[in-house]
Each structure stands twice: as structure tokens, then as C-alpha cells.
Design a protein around this motif. Structure first.
Motif, PDB file in Angstrom:
ATOM      1  N   SER A   1     -10.251   1.175  -2.014  1.00 43.51           N
ATOM      2  CA  SER A   1     -10.674   0.649  -0.715  1.00 43.51           C
ATOM      3  C   SER A   1     -11.043  -0.823  -0.798  1.00 43.51           C
ATOM      4  O   SER A   1     -11.373  -1.339  -1.860  1.00 43.51           O
ATOM      5  CB  SER A   1     -11.869   1.441  -0.177  1.00 43.51           C
ATOM      6  OG  SER A   1     -12.991   1.253  -1.010  1.00 43.51           O
TER       7      SER A   1
ATOM      8  N   VAL B   1     -10.902  -0.291   4.691  1.00 42.36           N
ATOM      9  CA  VAL B   1      -9.557   0.239   4.664  1.00 42.36           C
ATOM     10  C   VAL B   1      -9.356   0.909   3.319  1.00 42.36           C
ATOM     11  O   VAL B   1      -9.727   0.352   2.275  1.00 42.36           O
ATOM     12  CB  VAL B   1      -8.501  -0.878   4.874  1.00 42.36           C
ATOM     13  CG1 VAL B   1      -7.108  -0.291   4.876  1.00 42.36           C
ATOM     14  CG2 VAL B   1      -8.760  -1.616   6.164  1.00 42.36           C
ATOM     15  N   SER B   2      -8.770   2.103   3.334  1.00 42.35           N
ATOM     16  CA  SER B   2      -8.566   2.821   2.081  1.00 42.35           C
ATOM     17  C   SER B   2      -7.196   3.481   2.052  1.00 42.35           C
ATOM     18  O   SER B   2      -6.611   3.787   3.099  1.00 42.35           O
ATOM     19  CB  SER B   2      -9.672   3.867   1.877  1.00 42.35           C
ATOM     20  OG  SER B   2      -9.672   4.791   2.941  1.00 42.35           O
TER      21      SER B   2
ATOM     22  N   LEU C   1      -3.842  -3.573   0.435  1.00 47.32           N
ATOM     23  CA  LEU C   1      -4.870  -3.423   1.467  1.00 47.32           C
ATOM     24  C   LEU C   1      -5.462  -4.778   1.850  1.00 47.32           C
ATOM     25  O   LEU C   1      -5.687  -5.053   3.032  1.00 47.32           O
ATOM     26  CB  LEU C   1      -5.988  -2.494   0.984  1.00 47.32           C
ATOM     27  CG  LEU C   1      -5.622  -1.032   0.753  1.00 47.32           C
ATOM     28  CD1 LEU C   1      -6.815  -0.281   0.181  1.00 47.32           C
ATOM     29  CD2 LEU C   1      -5.099  -0.372   2.009  1.00 47.32           C
TER      30      LEU C   1
ATOM     31  N   THR D   1      -2.866   5.242   5.061  1.00 48.16           N
ATOM     32  CA  THR D   1      -3.749   4.079   5.001  1.00 48.16           C
ATOM     33  C   THR D   1      -4.699   4.179   6.189  1.00 48.16           C
ATOM     34  O   THR D   1      -4.282   4.121   7.335  1.00 48.16           O
ATOM     35  CB  THR D   1      -2.933   2.776   5.039  1.00 48.16           C
ATOM     36  OG1 THR D   1      -2.047   2.763   3.916  1.00 48.16           O
ATOM     37  CG2 THR D   1      -3.829   1.555   4.985  1.00 48.16           C
TER      38      THR D   1
END
Length: 154
Positions: A71, A149-150, A36, A122
Motif C-alpha cells: 500500500s 491505495v493497495s 501504486l 487495486t
């Protein structure tokens, strides 16, 4: 070996294996965070000032249970006003992200969210809002942006 001794041996063996499961899950969650962190959507644009960056290991492998997702969140101050920032953000990321603007933006702000086109599990949420005194944004900042973002581990 008596039944009681066999039971104790089994319990000790199971207890010895527990940390191994935790380590491999922890390593898998860290891989998600590393992936990520490298995504373009989390890059602070030129002219902006990063205010914070945090990550959280979620411990989940089920995309439907996003609460178990890991995240990464970055907060930065942008010289652009929220709506101008939103247009520029779309211009930079629409090719790789399926982002949809939403009405959940704070007053005077802009918000969007969506999934990475190549990995629908995502998810990104983006919010730009006018700076507040508590933000410690540099003078001349037009907005404070939060990008989260996770994703769950595979």
C-alpha cells in the motif's frame, strides 16, 4: 555419499535458495508500490499541502487476502471543507475509479472507497475530515485528507 551427507547437502542447497525467493518477492512488492505511487488518485491537488507519504510492502499475491497487499498512503491538508473536497475528488477521479461514498466518515467529514476501473484488485480508500491541532496542517486548511491505495502483486 552417505544418507546423512546427502541430507546435509540438501539442507544447505535449500538454505542457499531461500534468500533468492525473498529477493524476488521483495522486488515484486516494490514494483507494486512503484505502480501504486504513480496513480492519479495519490497526486496532491493544487493548493493542498502534503503532510506525509508512506508505503508498505505487503508480500501477497492473493487479492482476496488484502492483508497481504502492498500500500501507499498520502496525507495532505486541503483548503476545501470535507464535503466540498469530496465533490471535487469525484470530479477528478470518477472516470478512472469506481468510488462509492460511505457513511463511515468521521463527524463533519467525508469518506469514499472503491476500485480502479481497469484493475479491480487495486483498491482506494479516501477520507477527508476537519483538521485537528495534532495534524500540523497550515492555517486556512479546511480538511485533512488521507488516501490509501493497495494492491497485491501479480
Amino acid at each position: 555419499m552417505t544418507g546423512r551427507t546427502a541430507l546435509l547437502v540438501g539442507i544447505v542447497a535449500a538454505a542457499a535458495l531461500l534468500p533468492l525467493g525473498g529477493c524476488s518477492s521483495d522486488a515484486a512488492d516494490q514494483k507494486v508500490i512503484d505502480r501504486l505511487s504513480s496513480l492519479d488518485v495519490l497526486a496532491v491537488p493544487s493548493g493542498a499541502t502534503e503532510l506525509s507519504r508512506v508505503s508498505h510492502k505487503g508480500g501477497g499475491a492473493d487479492v482476496a487476502a488484502i492483508r497481504g497487499a502492498s500500500s501507499v498512503t498520502v496525507v495532505y491538508a486541503s483548503p476545501q471543507a470535507p464535503t466540498d473536497f469530496g465533490r471535487a475528488f469525484h470530479a477528478r477521479h470518477d472516470a478512472t475509479w469506481n468510488l462509492k461514498d460511505n457513511g463511515a466518515a468521521p463527524r463533519g467529514g467525508w469518506a469514499s472507497g472503491g476500485a480502479l476501473r481497469t484493475e479491480p484488485g487495486t483498491i482506494a480508500t479516501v477520507e477527508a475530515r476537519p483538521p485537528a491541532a495534532a495534524d500540523q496542517a497550515p492555517g486556512g486548511s479546511g480538511s485533512v485528507v488521507t488516501v490509501e491505495v493497495s494492491a497485491t502483486r501479480p
